[in-house]
Enzyme design. Structure first.
Site, PDB file in Angstrom:
ATOM      1  N   GLU A  14       0.870  -1.173   0.000  1.00  0.00           N
ATOM      2  CA  GLU A  14       0.000   0.000   0.000  1.00  0.00           C
ATOM      3  C   GLU A  14       0.906   1.220   0.000  1.00  0.00           C
ATOM      4  O   GLU A  14       1.455   1.596   1.043  1.00  0.00           O
ATOM      5  CB  GLU A  14      -0.929  -0.019   1.223  1.00  0.00           C
ATOM      6  CG  GLU A  14      -1.805  -1.265   1.322  1.00  0.00           C
ATOM      7  CD  GLU A  14      -2.742  -1.450   0.139  1.00  0.00           C
ATOM      8  OE1 GLU A  14      -2.893  -0.508  -0.662  1.00  0.00           O
ATOM      9  OE2 GLU A  14      -3.315  -2.540  -0.006  1.00  0.00           O
ATOM     10  N   CYS A  53      -1.757   9.282   2.684  1.00  0.00           N
ATOM     11  CA  CYS A  53      -1.383   8.808   1.351  1.00  0.00           C
ATOM     12  C   CYS A  53      -2.508   8.999   0.350  1.00  0.00           C
ATOM     13  O   CYS A  53      -2.252   9.069  -0.863  1.00  0.00           O
ATOM     14  CB  CYS A  53      -0.964   7.338   1.411  1.00  0.00           C
ATOM     15  SG  CYS A  53      -2.230   6.222   2.027  1.00  0.00           S
TER      16      CYS A  53
END
Length: 485
Positions: free
Chosen positions: A230, A264
């Site tokens: 991720e 993010c």
């Protein structure tokens, strides 16, 4: 909340160059898995309940620890993004566990295997490793653990060096809820992450930068350890000029200031129609003046460390020196002591600027103008695939065009970030923004082996097709070949 630990609890850490504790823990957990076998529904549910208890019974201490790691972390942001989201994720996994664990029936080719049965059995992989970043340390560790535990695995968790106080606390709390052969936390004391990624886990999940993600994947490859990565990237928002500009701004800026932009999946940059740029700037100024008038408020989260603070300073200085228009929306100077960084808009950027090349990861919003949707599509597709995309439009055809023309890890339409909080949607990147998924059922699948099992019937027609192949075998196989052609 400004309360922090007065003293840092002592932690048993690994000496540099001595990582035997990692190997010992992995051996302990793997032996436990081999000895005890696949966990029942009741055992898995109990582990999930203990994970939730560990959070809720120590909520105040956990929030304080995260606040201490940041210097100042908005109490409300921790409550929303870490505590509430994690608790809800665990609840959803418990609710659906019976359904996910059911043995699946699959079809059999009766022309060749009459009377046989096919089944798919979801089983635990064994021991999984989780490498967790500092920006949402509780969320990313516990949501990963929730999926791993639902699938019946053991877990080792390596926390960030910037999550020292939280990791210290979790190391103290974990033995009260889980034996070490089920769960163990490790702090970063120098190169631990590198050695951790070299362990022969049954699955390894990493959340962090693309640069580090490549190294993690290379380390895991030596053991053929499957990975879920991720990562991040530059996630764009696209504002249709027909969409209410004020609404778009308030939704984008709420996400952009959240955790001081250290997310993010935050909006890294925004595409605004060239006719609306002045209106966009004015709406941003008005929103920030109302909701985030001062960066010194306890509601405004600090930048995690001096290195990150300086990186943001460098990003602004570089853009300014290369001709960008810089707007300090808060009209306050960055505060080095408290690591508080103002909200900036950066306009008229070029590809040579740092802000155009790397993920900002802070309260800086690059603003790009466009004339036609083709301009947006061409620009985004010329870069790495982003982790998220945020089209703002009430024109369904335009939204579908963006979704079908631009690949990204996930999408929120007419908002930003919140697809990540949907427990029945998979979360994950694509290309440079990551690989693999977790959250909800996809998290269960990521940490499970869908094991195919074929049950032969009491009588097998295959006995007539064994060598030496005679006339009967020739006619039968020719007939089957024709039948299936």
């Amino acid at each position: 909340m400004s309360q922090i630990f007065q003293e840092s609890p002592q932690v048993t850490v690994l000496n540099r160059g001595n990582y035997s504790d990692l190997d010992t823990c992995l051996s302990l957990q793997r032996q436990s898995f081999l000895t005890e076998g696949q966990e029942s529904k009741s055992v898995r549910k109990n582990h999930l309940l203990n994970l939730k208890r560990m959070l809720n019974e120590n909520r105040t201490e956990i929030i304080n620890a995260i606040n201490s790691d940041y210097g100042n972390r908005s109490y409300h942001e921790t409550l929303l993004a870490e505590v509430i989201t994690v608790t809800d994720d665990i609840n959803q996994n418990i609710k659906h566990l019976n359904k996910w664990m059911k043995v699946q029936k699959r079809k059999v080719d009766k022309s060749m295997y009459f009377g046989a049965k096919n089944r798919v059995v979801p089983q635990a992989l064994g021991v999984v490793g989780l490498i967790i970043p500092w920006n949402f340390p509780l969320n990313l560790s516990f949501v990963g653990l929730s999926a791993a535990f639902a699938a019946g695995n053991r877990a080792m968790v390596k926390m960030s060096e910037n999550s020292y106080h939280l990791c210290t606390l979790l190391q103290q709390l974990s033995p009260k809820y889980f034996p070490r052969e089920k769960l163990a936390f490790f702090t970063e004391t120098g190169n631990v992450g590198v050695e951790f990624s070299k362990l022969p886990f049954d699955h390894l999940m990493f959340t962090g930068s693309g640069t580090t993600g490549r190294k993690v994947m290379a380390s895991a490859a030596s053991n053929l350890t499957p990975v879920t990565l991720e990562l991040g990237g530059k996630s764009p928002a696209i504002i249709d000029p027909e969409f209410p500009l004020k609404t778009a701004v308030e939704r984008i800026m709420f996400v952009k200031q959240f955790n001081a932009g250290q997310i993010c999946t935050t909006v890294d940059y925004a595409f605004v129609h060239e006719d609306q740029i002045d209106g966009f700037v004015n709406e941003v100024m008005a929103w920030v003046n109302k909701h985030c008038p001062s960066i010194m408020s306890d509601d405004f989260t600090s930048i995690i460390d001096d290195k990150s603070f300086e990186r943001l300073n460098e990003t602004i200085k570089d853009a300014e020196q290369k001709g960008a228009q810089i707007i300090n929306v808060n009209d306050e100077s960055p505060n080095q002591e408290k690591r508080k960084f103002p909200i900036y808009l950066v306009l008229n950027t070029t590809d040579e600027m740092i802000i155009s090349k790397r993920e900002t990861f802070g309260p800086i919003l690059m603003v790009k103008t466009y004339k036609e949707p083709d301009d947006v599509i061409e620009y985004i597709n010329s870069k790495d695939k982003p982790l998220a995309m945020y089209p703002f439009s009430n024109n369904n055809q335009l939204v579908d065009r963006y979704i079908n023309s631009i690949l990204s890890g996930g999408v929120s339409v007419n908002d930003a970030l919140f697809h990540v909080g949907q427990h029945d949607l998979p979360f994950g990147g694509i290309g440079a923004s990551g690989m693999g998924h977790y959250h909800g059922y996809e998290g269960f699948l990521t940490f499970s082996k869908l094991r195919p099992v074929f049950y032969q019937a009491r009588f097998s027609s295959m006995k007539f097709l064994m060598p030496p192949y005679g006339n009967f075998a020739t006619k039968t196989l020719n007939f089957l070949a024709k039948l299936k052609s």
